[in-house]
Write an enzyme that holds these catalytic residues in place. Structure first.
Site, PDB file in Angstrom:
ATOM      1  CG  LEU A 109      -2.103  -0.950   1.240  1.00  0.00           C
ATOM      2  CD1 LEU A 109      -2.865  -0.831   2.550  1.00  0.00           C
ATOM      3  CD2 LEU A 109      -3.037  -0.705   0.070  1.00  0.00           C
ATOM      4  CG  ASP A 110       0.732   3.781  -3.316  1.00  0.00           C
ATOM      5  OD1 ASP A 110       1.549   2.902  -3.620  1.00  0.00           O
ATOM      6  OD2 ASP A 110      -0.155   4.207  -4.085  1.00  0.00           O
ATOM      7  CG  PHE A 111       4.351   7.584   2.617  1.00  0.00           C
ATOM      8  CD1 PHE A 111       5.092   7.056   3.657  1.00  0.00           C
ATOM      9  CD2 PHE A 111       4.022   8.931   2.643  1.00  0.00           C
ATOM     10  CE1 PHE A 111       5.495   7.867   4.727  1.00  0.00           C
ATOM     11  CE2 PHE A 111       4.409   9.740   3.699  1.00  0.00           C
ATOM     12  CZ  PHE A 111       5.149   9.198   4.748  1.00  0.00           C
TER      13      PHE A 111
END
Length: 254
Positions: A109-111
């Site tokens: 999952l992206d930042f």
């Protein structure tokens, strides 16, 4: 001299089950000559090992995991999906610092993306869950500046052309036309839910940007049949139940 056995488990599977790496990465470690069994380097796939064999990766002993662990984390924004970060940013493993074994995130999952993230030391399960051929669905709640046009919705549902090829058809539903997450000077923000089974880098964000609606906020609300719901606030995690583990493994043929 180490010889192949008629019985036992394939070396790459044992490495995956021990949480060393995913099965695919374990195969790469073997082919790179970084794995040895009983002091003998193994550089071909297919070698089988028994419980009595001593395995090392880069000269370090592999501790076989007798127990497999599975956790669902509600990842908050501002945490990276990695086991470490050279920039010193908090990682998802920092949130699971009291877990008794080393576990690894399944996918990313992206930042700036929050939501459901599975972590486990079951390398074989992780490999299958991440492989698009098994069709494990991930559902995201997406905030964009609305209203979103019908043509854009149909493009998302049919598949969007990105720089790395067409995406598979997605399920897209409207959730709300106006959100409290409104920072666009009075313009309505629309909330949608999109379900995909692929796992390309920043895929949902790129899909919506491609149809003219950049994502303002993104939250994964479901991974397969698992959902944090209201019971798991951001940053919290829980162990999966036996029934959840059984269903998760069953959906990928294990």
């Amino acid at each position: 001299m180490v010889q192949d056995k008629d019985s036992g488990e394939r070396l790459q599977k044992v490495l995956a089950q021990a949480g060393v790496a995913s099965r695919r990465h374990a195969e790469q470690l073997i082919l790179a000559g970084r794995v040895s069994v009983n002091g003998v380097k193994i550089a071909v796939l297919g070698h089988k090992v028994g419980i009595e064999d001593h395995i090392e990766v880069d000269g370090k002993p592999v501790e076989r995991s007798e127990r497999l662990h599975y956790y669902l984390l509600n990842k908050p924004v501002g945490v990276i999906t990695s086991v470490s970060d050279p920039q010193g940013r908090p990682t998802v493993l920092d949130l699971l610092n009291d877990v008794p074994v080393r576990v690894y995130p399944v996918g990313r999952l992206d930042f700036d993306t929050s939501g459901a993230l599975l972590l486990t030391n079951d390398g074989e399960l992780a490999h299958r869950l991440m492989h698009p051929s098994y069709g494990v669905e991930k559902t995201y709640r997406v905030w964009v500046q609305g209203p979103v046009g019908i043509n854009a919705l149909e493009n998302l549902r049919q598949g969007v052309l990105l720089e790395d090829g067409n995406t598979a058809p997605a399920k897209v539903e409207r959730v709300s036309g106006v959100s409290k997450f409104n920072k666009t000077k009075g313009k309505p923000l629309e909330i949608l839910e999109v379900t995909i089974h692929e796992g390309r880098n920043r895929q949902v964000r790129r899909m919506f940007a491609a149809v003219g609606y950049p994502v303002l906020k993104l939250d994964r609300v479901r991974f397969g049949h698992l959902s944090p719901g209201n019971a798991l606030p951001p940053g919290a995690y829980r162990a999966l139940s036996k029934e959840e583990i059984k269903e998760l493994r069953s959906c990928v043929g294990l």
